[in-house]
Design a protein around this motif. Structure first.
Motif, PDB file in Angstrom:
ATOM      1  N   UNK A 420       0.867  -1.396  -0.093  1.00  0.00           N
ATOM      2  CA  UNK A 420      -0.051   0.071  -0.046  1.00  0.00           C
ATOM      3  C   UNK A 420       1.075   1.220   0.267  1.00  0.00           C
ATOM      4  N   UNK A 421       1.818   1.264   0.924  1.00  0.00           N
ATOM      5  CA  UNK A 421       2.782   2.410   0.786  1.00  0.00           C
ATOM      6  C   UNK A 421       3.425   2.503  -0.504  1.00  0.00           C
ATOM      7  N   UNK A 422       3.883   1.478  -0.966  1.00  0.00           N
ATOM      8  CA  UNK A 422       4.747   1.597  -2.255  1.00  0.00           C
ATOM      9  C   UNK A 422       3.629   2.291  -3.208  1.00  0.00           C
ATOM     10  N   UNK A 423       2.363   1.899  -3.455  1.00  0.00           N
ATOM     11  CA  UNK A 423       1.579   2.191  -4.302  1.00  0.00           C
ATOM     12  C   UNK A 423       1.183   3.512  -4.413  1.00  0.00           C
ATOM     13  N   UNK A 424       1.124   4.099  -3.259  1.00  0.00           N
ATOM     14  CA  UNK A 424       0.894   5.470  -3.194  1.00  0.00           C
ATOM     15  C   UNK A 424       1.983   6.290  -3.479  1.00  0.00           C
ATOM     16  N   UNK A 425       3.199   5.863  -3.229  1.00  0.00           N
ATOM     17  CA  UNK A 425       4.164   6.602  -3.798  1.00  0.00           C
ATOM     18  C   UNK A 425       4.596   6.661  -5.303  1.00  0.00           C
ATOM     19  N   UNK A 426       4.221   5.525  -5.715  1.00  0.00           N
ATOM     20  CA  UNK A 426       4.540   5.037  -7.252  1.00  0.00           C
ATOM     21  C   UNK A 426       3.500   6.137  -8.161  1.00  0.00           C
ATOM     22  N   UNK A 427       2.103   5.776  -7.682  1.00  0.00           N
ATOM     23  CA  UNK A 427       1.072   6.255  -8.462  1.00  0.00           C
ATOM     24  C   UNK A 427       1.070   8.032  -8.549  1.00  0.00           C
ATOM     25  N   UNK A 428       1.902   8.655  -7.612  1.00  0.00           N
ATOM     26  CA  UNK A 428       2.096  10.032  -7.585  1.00  0.00           C
ATOM     27  C   UNK A 428       3.286  10.693  -8.536  1.00  0.00           C
TER      28      UNK A 428
END
Length: 486
Positions: A420-428
């Motif tokens: 979840x943390x990785x996804x938030x960073x990557x999508x931004x």
């Protein structure tokens, strides 16, 4: 390949079953084959009767049964009936009168003393509970049309072995940042100086000017004191509060920015070409933010005027008219002083560091390192170690919008299972090849396989080799899942 099973009966406590007494059990051999073909399960049995001696009035009913691994689900299949000579005649009469074999798969007469086999084939729709189920043979013996002599059930074997479809190990591609030819950095601060009405001169004795000036000077001294840094410039942008005309305030913000630059130039004996001054006039944006965050009773009216009225002077006049000037007086005393500000930036360059120096600097002042230097620090440690993880996390914290920094920090989070943390960073951030690859891994772990396939394909098109391999592995995994109806 057919597997061969010999059905063996056991005596029960308190007297044997008739089947054991009659000697039928142990004389029926069964070979079984169970396969999955598309959406169907196909069962084939070869039932050998060579060693079976049937009494003429006896009937042996063999019923294949599927039972789930947890025994919660059971499905009986069509039975095979083996009759003795007399019982077969009775059966035929009954079938003639009542029509057919009543759902039986086979009805055969046992010819004692002769080789005899019964082939059994059935196909049924696959259901998930059949994975790991067992195939059993339920055996019932009767001596006449209405007298049951006993029954037993034997397990033939597992129908469809429990198969674990192993998820691929996806590879998160690290991104190698480009080296900075010149490492340009800056330090920033905002000064709130007190000026005489309509004046632009910097007077240290007014208000808190002396402490404000010292803040900027201290920032400059820190840059000058560090031998790794070279001062390259000084930028000042001036702002004014909205009272008075827009034109006069634009001029006032210009004069104040230039006056502050000249004050510091003289105080430090710098050349004038080090300084660049800009001015923004009335700071309506700063006022809107301050009012929005306040508890001012009329803030909705003030914000509506700032938003809807485009002419700055008309805007000022409308605010003055709210509640006979009470709101304006509050703004003048409590809000406007903070708008008379100067935004100051000290520019400098940083020398390149060796690996050993960078390993020290990343703990003391990581801002002075380039992304490439942080990458080299991270990879000087074993993968997954504290030093490795920390270096990539620091780089992302300092450069949260840089795809290289985010990709590498996300790789650490993926290794830790923090999807979840990785996804938030990557999508931004910008969707580079390595970013898309990492997002593909996140979606695969979330079992959103369609998105994962798309991301891997996009990453591969952008030149990420790891994504091409990940995509192939995922597609194979999906095929195996579909084949096994998981």
């Amino acid at each position: 390949m057919l597997k061969r099973y010999v059905i063996i009966a056991s005596l029960l406590v308190g007297g044997g079953m008739v089947m054991a007494q009659s000697g039928y059990t142990g004389r029926v051999a069964v070979e079984q084959s169970v396969t999955k073909a598309g959406e169907d399960v196909r069962i084939h049995l070869e039932i050998g009767l060579d060693n079976l001696e049937m009494k003429s009035q006896h009937s042996l009913v063999l019923t294949p049964v599927l039972q789930s691994k947890d025994r919660g689900t059971e499905k009986e299949l069509a039975p095979v009936i083996i009759n003795g000579r007399v019982r077969q005649k009775a059966y035929k009469r009954d079938a003639s009168l009542n029509g057919g074999s009543r759902g039986c798969h086979n009805v055969v007469r046992r010819n004692n003393g002769k080789g005899q086999r019964v082939s059994y084939d059935v196909s049924l729709p696959y259901e998930k509970w059949m994975r790991g189920a067992v195939l059993m043979l339920r055996e019932e013996v009767s001596g006449c049309a209405a007298c049951e002599l006993g029954e037993d059930t034997r397990t033939l074997g597992t129908v469809l072995p429990l198969r674990t479809v192993k998820e691929p190990v996806y590879v998160a591609a690290l991104s190698v940042p480009k080296a900075e030819e010149v490492k340009r950095r800056d330090e920033r601060c905002e000064l709130h100086l007190t000026y005489g009405t309509g004046k632009s001169d910097v007077v240290p004795s007014l208000g808190d000017n002396r402490s404000e000036i010292k803040r900027l000077q201290d920032m400059v001294e820190r840059v000058k004191a560090n031998n790794d840094l070279t001062l390259t410039g000084f930028r000042i942008n001036g702002y004014a509060s909205p009272e008075g005309s827009f034109r006069s305030n634009m001029s006032l913000s210009e004069r104040r920015a230039k006056a502050l630059a000249e004050y510091f130039r003289r105080a430090n004996r710098w050349k004038s070409d080090l300084f660049k001054t800009t001015w923004s006039g009335e700071d309506w944006e700063g006022l809107a933010k301050a009012v929005e965050a306040s508890s001012l009773e009329t803030k909705d009216k003030v914000l509506a005027i700032i938003r809807d009225e485009k002419d700055p002077d008309a805007r000022d006049a409308k605010i003055r008219s709210i509640d006979n000037g009470a709101t304006y007086n509050t703004l003048l005393k409590e809000f406007y002083p903070q708008l008379r500000r100067s935004f100051c930036v000290v520019d400098f360059t940083v020398r390149a560091y060796t690996l050993e120096e960078a390993k020290r600097i990343i703990k003391e002042s990581p801002k002075l390192l380039s992304l490439k230097e942080m990458y080299e620090v991270a990879n000087s440690y074993p993968k997954g170690s504290a030093g490795y993880n920390e270096a990539y996390q620091v780089s992302q914290r300092l450069y949260p919008q840089d795809p290289d920094a985010v990709t590498n920090a996300a790789a650490v989070l993926l290794e830790q299972g923090k999807y979840g943390e990785a996804k938030a960073m990557l999508e931004a951030v910008e969707q580079t090849g390595t970013v898309c690859n990492a997002l593909g891994i996140v979606y695969a772990k979330e079992k959103d396989y369609d998105k994962a396939v798309t991301c891997f394909a996009q990453a591969a098109q952008k030149g990420c080799k790891e994504a091409a391999d990940n995509g192939k592995a995922l597609k194979k995994f999906i095929e195996e899942l579909n084949e096994n109806n998981y």
